[in-house]
Design a protein around this motif. Structure first.
Motif, PDB file in Angstrom:
ATOM      1  N   ALA A 378       0.819  -1.145  -0.015  1.00 63.78           N
ATOM      2  CA  ALA A 378       0.201  -0.067   0.023  1.00 63.78           C
ATOM      3  C   ALA A 378       0.939   1.184  -0.084  1.00 63.78           C
ATOM      4  CB  ALA A 378      -0.830  -0.084   1.057  1.00 63.78           C
ATOM      5  N   TRP A 379       0.664   2.242  -0.707  1.00 64.06           N
ATOM      6  CA  TRP A 379       1.172   3.494  -0.912  1.00 64.06           C
ATOM      7  C   TRP A 379       0.372   4.651  -0.382  1.00 64.06           C
ATOM      8  CZ3 TRP A 379       5.323   5.213  -4.518  1.00 64.06           C
ATOM      9  CH2 TRP A 379       6.014   3.956  -4.861  1.00 64.06           C
ATOM     10  N   PRO A 380       0.950   5.629   0.362  1.00 65.32           N
ATOM     11  CA  PRO A 380       0.098   6.752   0.890  1.00 65.32           C
ATOM     12  C   PRO A 380      -0.724   7.376  -0.269  1.00 65.32           C
ATOM     13  CG  PRO A 380       2.400   6.957   1.392  1.00 65.32           C
ATOM     14  CD  PRO A 380       2.587   5.844   0.682  1.00 65.32           C
ATOM     15  N   ARG A 381      -1.897   8.127   0.360  1.00 66.69           N
ATOM     16  CA  ARG A 381      -2.833   8.428  -0.681  1.00 66.69           C
ATOM     17  C   ARG A 381      -2.983   9.882  -0.694  1.00 66.69           C
ATOM     18  NH1 ARG A 381      -4.962   4.217  -3.465  1.00 66.69           N
ATOM     19  NH2 ARG A 381      -7.146   5.268  -3.665  1.00 66.69           N
ATOM     20  N   SER A 382      -2.370  10.654   0.029  1.00 66.31           N
ATOM     21  CA  SER A 382      -2.471  12.149   0.128  1.00 66.31           C
ATOM     22  C   SER A 382      -1.172  12.947  -0.518  1.00 66.31           C
ATOM     23  CB  SER A 382      -2.852  12.563   1.616  1.00 66.31           C
ATOM     24  OG  SER A 382      -1.617  12.492   2.383  1.00 66.31           O
ATOM     25  N   ALA A 383      -1.602  13.997  -1.145  1.00 68.31           N
ATOM     26  CA  ALA A 383      -0.376  14.601  -1.643  1.00 68.31           C
ATOM     27  C   ALA A 383       0.597  15.189  -0.364  1.00 68.31           C
ATOM     28  CB  ALA A 383      -0.855  16.093  -2.344  1.00 68.31           C
ATOM     29  N   ALA A 384       0.083  15.492   0.646  1.00 64.36           N
ATOM     30  CA  ALA A 384       0.813  15.916   1.811  1.00 64.36           C
ATOM     31  C   ALA A 384       1.807  14.753   2.106  1.00 64.36           C
ATOM     32  CB  ALA A 384       0.051  16.170   3.084  1.00 64.36           C
ATOM     33  N   ALA A 385       1.502  13.643   2.115  1.00 58.04           N
ATOM     34  CA  ALA A 385       2.439  12.516   2.598  1.00 58.04           C
ATOM     35  C   ALA A 385       3.629  12.701   1.723  1.00 58.04           C
ATOM     36  CB  ALA A 385       1.729  11.301   2.397  1.00 58.04           C
ATOM     37  N   LEU A 399      20.631  15.955  -7.397  1.00 59.38           N
ATOM     38  CA  LEU A 399      20.603  15.520  -8.797  1.00 59.38           C
ATOM     39  C   LEU A 399      19.399  14.694  -9.236  1.00 59.38           C
ATOM     40  CD1 LEU A 399      24.179  13.703  -8.499  1.00 59.38           C
ATOM     41  CD2 LEU A 399      23.502  15.729 -10.277  1.00 59.38           C
ATOM     42  N   THR A 400      18.747  13.981  -8.105  1.00 61.27           N
ATOM     43  CA  THR A 400      17.220  13.347  -8.417  1.00 61.27           C
ATOM     44  C   THR A 400      16.216  14.292  -8.174  1.00 61.27           C
ATOM     45  OG1 THR A 400      17.723  12.303  -6.291  1.00 61.27           O
ATOM     46  CG2 THR A 400      18.452  11.216  -8.189  1.00 61.27           C
ATOM     47  N   ALA A 401      16.173  15.418  -7.688  1.00 61.15           N
ATOM     48  CA  ALA A 401      15.331  16.371  -7.664  1.00 61.15           C
ATOM     49  C   ALA A 401      14.209  15.989  -7.055  1.00 61.15           C
ATOM     50  CB  ALA A 401      14.968  16.862  -8.973  1.00 61.15           C
ATOM     51  N   GLY A 402      14.295  14.962  -6.094  1.00 63.73           N
ATOM     52  CA  GLY A 402      12.840  14.675  -5.395  1.00 63.73           C
ATOM     53  C   GLY A 402      12.048  13.323  -6.234  1.00 63.73           C
ATOM     54  N   MET A 403      12.322  12.861  -7.277  1.00 61.59           N
ATOM     55  CA  MET A 403      11.523  11.922  -8.008  1.00 61.59           C
ATOM     56  C   MET A 403      11.637  10.692  -7.148  1.00 61.59           C
ATOM     57  SD  MET A 403      12.078   8.866  -9.575  1.00 61.59           S
ATOM     58  CE  MET A 403      13.816   8.661 -10.139  1.00 61.59           C
ATOM     59  N   PRO A 404      12.530  10.286  -6.452  1.00 60.71           N
ATOM     60  CA  PRO A 404      12.743   8.764  -5.751  1.00 60.71           C
ATOM     61  C   PRO A 404      11.417   8.896  -4.650  1.00 60.71           C
ATOM     62  CG  PRO A 404      14.976   9.445  -6.112  1.00 60.71           C
ATOM     63  CD  PRO A 404      13.978  10.785  -6.482  1.00 60.71           C
ATOM     64  N   ARG A 405      11.075   9.876  -4.224  1.00 57.11           N
ATOM     65  CA  ARG A 405       9.909   9.837  -2.871  1.00 57.11           C
ATOM     66  C   ARG A 405       8.732  10.529  -3.541  1.00 57.11           C
ATOM     67  NH1 ARG A 405      13.498  11.550   2.195  1.00 57.11           N
ATOM     68  NH2 ARG A 405      15.690  11.249   1.421  1.00 57.11           N
ATOM     69  N   ASN A 406       8.562  10.622  -4.755  1.00 56.25           N
ATOM     70  CA  ASN A 406       7.246  11.165  -5.317  1.00 56.25           C
ATOM     71  C   ASN A 406       6.037  10.154  -5.485  1.00 56.25           C
ATOM     72  OD1 ASN A 406       5.913  13.333  -6.430  1.00 56.25           O
ATOM     73  ND2 ASN A 406       6.834  13.137  -8.521  1.00 56.25           N
ATOM     74  N   ALA A 407       5.048  10.818  -5.811  1.00 55.59           N
ATOM     75  CA  ALA A 407       3.762   9.921  -5.831  1.00 55.59           C
ATOM     76  C   ALA A 407       3.894   9.604  -7.391  1.00 55.59           C
ATOM     77  CB  ALA A 407       2.514  11.028  -5.741  1.00 55.59           C
ATOM     78  N   MET A 408       3.555   8.347  -7.381  1.00 55.35           N
ATOM     79  CA  MET A 408       3.291   7.686  -8.674  1.00 55.35           C
ATOM     80  C   MET A 408       1.783   7.134  -8.743  1.00 55.35           C
ATOM     81  SD  MET A 408       5.355   4.338  -8.620  1.00 55.35           S
ATOM     82  CE  MET A 408       4.694   3.534 -10.364  1.00 55.35           C
ATOM     83  N   VAL A 409       1.533   6.414  -9.868  1.00 55.05           N
ATOM     84  CA  VAL A 409       0.186   5.790  -9.997  1.00 55.05           C
ATOM     85  C   VAL A 409      -0.275   5.218  -8.772  1.00 55.05           C
ATOM     86  CG1 VAL A 409       1.007   3.863 -11.289  1.00 55.05           C
ATOM     87  CG2 VAL A 409      -1.269   4.294 -11.481  1.00 55.05           C
ATOM     88  N   CYS A 410       0.668   4.481  -7.953  1.00 53.75           N
ATOM     89  CA  CYS A 410       0.220   3.804  -6.671  1.00 53.75           C
ATOM     90  C   CYS A 410      -0.742   4.740  -5.814  1.00 53.75           C
ATOM     91  CB  CYS A 410       1.222   3.142  -6.374  1.00 53.75           C
ATOM     92  SG  CYS A 410       2.196   1.990  -7.130  1.00 53.75           S
TER      93      CYS A 410
END
Length: 511
Positions: A378-385, A399-410
């Motif tokens: 399960a992934w977090p559902r809120s943008a704030a998370a 260098l990775t500009a936040g992508m590794p902890r970003n919201a994806m389709v999940c």
């Protein structure tokens, strides 16, 4: 600007929607498998495989498996497998399953491909087995019917906006998840790592094998590890190549986050190459100048993207450049493509639009990749998370500009996981050999050490001082290759962890 083969390689990767995450691994017992030929299962009807450039010995068949393992008597689906028989019947040990990466990768053609790079004694001893995991054509397949723009890898593995906002990412997640729920059918709910592991055991049984050896790469190492936990007495010799942290709480969320470390481990190798005198693609006079140059170029492209007709998306922006960096770091042979793109961006030009795979292929691969990642945990559902995590990531890892902890389709996936992730444990049969490069963008060494720790005495790890994703017979070195080949051919493992220094043939040192 002329598009070289190395440039095409990076942009083929950019257009592919496979998450080349990589994962942790598989286990095997010490008891020897039968050397006799397997009993032919009547359900396997071996016929010529579709496709070009395949070894004429390779044959394909379908294995019928339950779509929903909680309802084994219900609807069935097909998993297509391939085989090249062992080349010396008198030396036959069993079957070596080639477990693909991804999620969304296939090993169906691997017996004809990387399987032929295996040393002769390994090809003598094993039938080489590939397969297309459930949901992936030519197995019973799925599609989300996504919009063309959502087939870009930067949408499946999304980057925050230039100001760090994730609002657009959440909207994309909802749009993609809605399309998967609308068009994916019942099967998309039953695509997960545990389902794939159970399918593998059906493949083993259909092959008539009591135990199965395996070579899992990247995400395939996680599949192998889960298989070994669920079916501990069904594994023989297992090689796990390019390994990730098996954290059962985060699973694929942790694999994505690992890009922060993987990029930091790999960028210095690129910087040394990109500043070397005599390099025709040299971007800076010293290695120390390469990182700030890359960050300046990405920031400039954030502010002023360069139009790129025919690409997806149709502009070279900062996140496209960052995505190209990730893809080029999978193997040093792609370093020139990133350097060329940096030089082009600095001059305000772009290479020809990258050649993309057909949309039908991307639809299929994206659906399988998204379903596996989202159904596993399960992934977090809120943008704030996500917003707080992204802000920290951007600050600590520009260098990775936040992508590794970003919201994806999940973040908007409509289906809860059907089971908890499998915990890799130290109890169980041994016979596991991990091989890992020291500089790996997708599965960094720090994560591989976590897997090694989880396995305990069940495994031994060979660490290779090389750069790239994929160590054995790929981006590693002769020292690591020898250790893995010896294990597959004879079962002989180092009695403790080994480190292989740089160089094609130096002996490993014990660590």
């Amino acid at each position: 600007m002329k598009q070289t083969s190395s440039t095409r390689a990076v942009w083929t990767a950019v257009s592919a929607a496979v998450l080349c995450l990589a994962a942790p691994l598989t286990v095997s017992p010490t008891a020897s498998a039968s050397a006799s030929a397997p009993a032919e299962a009547p359900s396997l009807n071996w016929t010529r495989c579709e496709g070009s450039g395949l070894d004429p010995r390779q044959r394909c068949a379908s294995v019928e498996v339950p779509m929903d393992y909680s309802d084994p008597g219900g609807r069935k689906i097909d998993v297509v497998v391939s085989r090249i028989p062992g080349e010396k019947p008198s030396a036959r040990r069993g079957a070596l399953l080639l477990i693909p990466g991804g999620p969304g990768g296939s090993s169906l053609n691997d017996p004809s491909g990387k399987g032929q790079k295996l040393p002769q004694e390994v090809r003598d001893s094993y039938d080489l087995i590939g397969f297309a995991p459930r949901g992936l054509a030519p197995s019973t397949s799925v599609s989300c019917g996504l919009e063309h723009g959502d087939l870009a890898l930067s949408k499946l593995r999304p980057w925050p906006a230039a100001d760090g906002s994730v609002t657009g990412n959440m909207a994309t997640a909802r749009r993609m998840a809605d399309a998967c729920a609308r068009n994916g059918g019942e099967l998309i709910r039953h695509i997960s790592t545990v389902d794939e592991a159970r399918d593998i055991d059906r493949i083993r049984a259909a092959l008539g094998e009591r135990r199965l050896s395996a070579w899992g790469v990247s995400y395939g190492t996680y599949v192998g590890a889960v298989y070994s936990q669920l079916f501990p007495q069904r594994t023989d010799r297992v090689v796990l190549d390019s390994n990730d942290d098996p954290d059962p709480v985060r699973v694929s969320r942790g694999w994505l986050a690992a890009y922060e470390t993987g990029v930091e481990d790999t960028f210095p190798e690129f910087a040394r190459w990109a500043s070397a005198p005599g390099n025709p693609d040299r971007v800076a006079a010293t290695a120390a100048e390469v990182r700030p140059l890359f960050l300046r170029l990405a920031a400039r492209l954030d502010r002023a993207p360069i139009p790129w007709p025919g690409a997806n998306p149709e502009e070279l922006n900062g996140n496209v450049l960052r995505q190209a960096m990730l893809d080029s770091f999978y193997t040093p042979s792609r370093f020139p493509a990133l350097a060329k793109l940096m030089l082009a961006a600095r001059s305000g030009t772009v290479p020809p639009a990258p050649a993309a795979q057909p949309d039908a292929v991307l639809q299929n691969v994206t659906a399988v990749s998204a379903a596996t990642i989202c159904n596993d945990v399960a992934w977090p559902r809120s943008a704030a998370a996500y917003l707080d995590d992204v802000a920290v990531s951007r600050r600590e890892h520009p260098l990775t500009a936040g992508m590794p902890r970003n919201a994806m389709v999940c973040a908007a996936w409509p289906y809860p996981p059907e089971q908890a992730p499998v915990r890799i444990a130290s109890r169980g049969p041994s016979g596991i050999l991990l091989v890992q490069n020291a500089h790996d963008v997708a599965t960094p060494l720090s994560g591989a050490r976590k897997l090694r720790e989880a396995f305990g005495a069940r495994a031994v790890m060979v660490t290779v001082d090389s750069t790239g994703h994929g160590a054995y017979l790929a981006n590693g070195n002769a020292c690591g290759d020898r250790a893995v080949s010896r294990f597959l051919a004879t079962g002989e493992r180092p009695d403790r962890d080994v480190r292989c220094p740089k160089g094609p043939s130096r002996r490993g040192s014990y660590v």
